[in-house]
Write an enzyme that holds these catalytic residues in place. Structure first.
Site, PDB file in Angstrom:
ATOM      1  N   GLY A  99     -14.247  -0.394   1.157  1.00 20.87           N
ATOM      2  CA  GLY A  99     -14.229  -1.145   2.402  1.00 20.87           C
ATOM      3  C   GLY A  99     -13.238  -2.287   2.337  1.00 20.87           C
ATOM      4  N   TYR A 100     -11.961  -1.961   2.431  1.00 16.73           N
ATOM      5  CA  TYR A 100     -10.907  -2.975   2.402  1.00 16.73           C
ATOM      6  C   TYR A 100     -10.258  -3.125   3.774  1.00 16.73           C
ATOM      7  CZ  TYR A 100     -10.528  -4.133  -2.611  1.00 16.73           C
ATOM      8  OH  TYR A 100     -10.739  -4.622  -3.862  1.00 16.73           O
ATOM      9  N   GLU A 148      -5.614   0.640  -8.938  1.00 16.68           N
ATOM     10  CA  GLU A 148      -5.389   1.660  -7.919  1.00 16.68           C
ATOM     11  C   GLU A 148      -3.919   2.056  -7.856  1.00 16.68           C
ATOM     12  OE1 GLU A 148      -6.033   2.353  -3.097  1.00 16.68           O
ATOM     13  OE2 GLU A 148      -5.925   0.334  -3.906  1.00 16.68           O
ATOM     14  N   ASN A 174       4.575   0.631   1.078  1.00 16.83           N
ATOM     15  CA  ASN A 174       5.689   0.501   0.142  1.00 16.83           C
ATOM     16  C   ASN A 174       6.577  -0.697   0.458  1.00 16.83           C
ATOM     17  OD1 ASN A 174       4.610   2.757  -1.007  1.00 16.83           O
ATOM     18  ND2 ASN A 174       6.440   4.035  -0.814  1.00 16.83           N
ATOM     19  N   GLU A 175       6.620  -1.086   1.730  1.00 18.57           N
ATOM     20  CA  GLU A 175       7.369  -2.294   2.078  1.00 18.57           C
ATOM     21  C   GLU A 175       6.718  -3.528   1.451  1.00 18.57           C
ATOM     22  OE1 GLU A 175       8.264   0.899   4.900  1.00 18.57           O
ATOM     23  OE2 GLU A 175       6.382   0.007   4.202  1.00 18.57           O
TER      24      GLU A 175
END
Length: 395
Positions: free
Chosen positions: A127-128, A244, A381-382
């Site tokens: 839950g992020y 992660e 990725n940015e």
């Protein structure tokens, strides 16, 4: 740097291969090798088999029930599992919340939660992300207000992968609005059977139910379910994200995919010729294969870095996800025009209906569109490039 594995490491590889040959159920292996969807039961059944062998938590130290493997052994195990057609283990429990509990949790939390993660009996969700708080996670708005021995949680989490199966969810929640955004966040473990939790599916472009919205309406969460100190959750969240993002390189999975793609590329297409004979396709495949090998070496270097992942974790996330996306682009091309047709029902274990072309074409379009997410989740990725510029260049 010696890029060859030692005799001891090669012996370990053979031990893992023999175990997979003897213990990996054929029905699970077949589905994974054909890039079809494994069921919840299959994933949990495989975790139970690994647990019985003492290999349930490949990255876990012995003191918590893991095998205590070093970093190279962990990589070998994951690579061989992927090549053999084993389903991916549940990262949300094993690789994300478990390391946080091990490092920051109290003994009661360790005793309560780690066994269920290890044997696969408890399915964890993450839950992020929230609407408006994805890569900019510190702007999250789900609140947890203290009421005696409980927190009252209200808000919404989104993109919750496989949340429809979740037994527990670890959440970042705002417990203090009067301080800097990163300093007012806490890390809670929440039972998803709690009253007030509503899980709603998000159906993706390929028709799959992989992600969800999770709503919290006055959900009572015992204070004892908080990891560490109140308002210090950002510290624990960053620790989790380091684990992660290192795992997002997915070297074993991409090596298995590369081997499968080479097999497909050698099969005849509609013009009677295999696409591997096309020089431009072959060059692109060779280039990607070389980049994958370079990624593997970088992962090994990062894993053996005594100081732990820093900017390297972001680098691995970027390169691993970019290679994965290109892999699925080439897979579509290797399969040919049959991959354009999408039959989502054919991904189910009991499907017996017609196919367009070979079974190779079944997951083609769905996988291609699904994998566009790789460069977005886990911190886009940015954002990862911004992290690298700050940690390495001081910008």
């Amino acid at each position: 740097m010696d890029l060859n594995y030692t005799p001891e490491q090669e012996a370990f590889r053979q031990e893992v291969r023999q175990f997979l040959k003897d213990k990996l159920p054929a029905d699970i292996q077949e589905r994974v090798q054909k890039r079809l969807r494994p069921t919840k039961d299959m994933v949990q059944r495989w975790q139970q088999i690994l647990h019985a062998q003492g290999w349930g938590g490949s990255t876990w130290p012995k003191e918590f029930g893991g095998p205590g493997w070093n970093e190279v052994e962990q990589l070998i195990f994951e690579e061989e599992c992927a090549l053999a057609g084993a389903p991916r283990q549940l990262d949300f429990g094993l690789r994300m919340v478990a390391p946080v509990i091990m490092k920051f949790g109290n003994q009661e939390q360790k005793d309560r939660h780690l066994p269920g993660i290890l044997d696969g009996s408890v399915w964890w969700s993450q839950g992020y992300s929230e609407p408006g708080a994805g890569s900019d996670l510190a702007s999250l708005r789900t609140t947890a207000e203290r009421d005696g021995d409980y927190y009252i949680v209200n808000g919404q989490k989104t993109w919750t992968t496989l949340g429809q199966h979740g037994d527990w969810i670890f959440c970042l929640v705002r417990t203090n609005k009067e301080v800097k955004s990163q300093e007012g966040i806490s890390f809670l473990l929440i039972d998803m059977k709690s009253p007030g939790i509503d899980v709603k599916p998000i159906i993706m472009l390929d028709g799959e139910h992989e992600i969800n919205d999770v709503f919290f309406d006055n959900v009572k969460v015992p204070v004892e379910n908080r990891i560490g100190e109140e308002d210090k959750g950002w510290t624990y969240a960053k620790y989790l994200l380091g684990h992660e993002r290192t795992g997002l390189a997915n070297v074993g999975q991409w090596k298995a995919m590369m081997r499968r793609m080479k097999e497909i590329a050698r099969q005849e297409q509609d013009d009677g010729k295999p696409i591997i004979e096309n020089a431009r396709f072959r060059d692109r495949l060779a280039q990607l294969d070389a980049e994958l090998r370079a990624l593997e070496i970088t992962v090994l270097r990062t894993l053996t870095n005594a100081s732990g992942p820093g900017a390297e974790a972001s680098t691995l996330k970027i390169r691993g996800t970019e290679i994965g996306q290109r892999m699925f682009e080439l897979a579509m091309e290797a399969t040919g025009q049959d991959a354009i047709t999408h039959i989502p029902e054919a991904l189910e274990p009991d499907y017996t209906g017609p196919l367009v072309g070979s079974l190779n074409a079944v997951p083609g379009a769905g996988d291609y569109f699904n994998m566009r997410k790789l460069s977005i989740f886990g911190g886009s990725n940015e954002i990862q490039r911004n992290i690298i510029s700050k940690l390495v260049l001081g910008l």
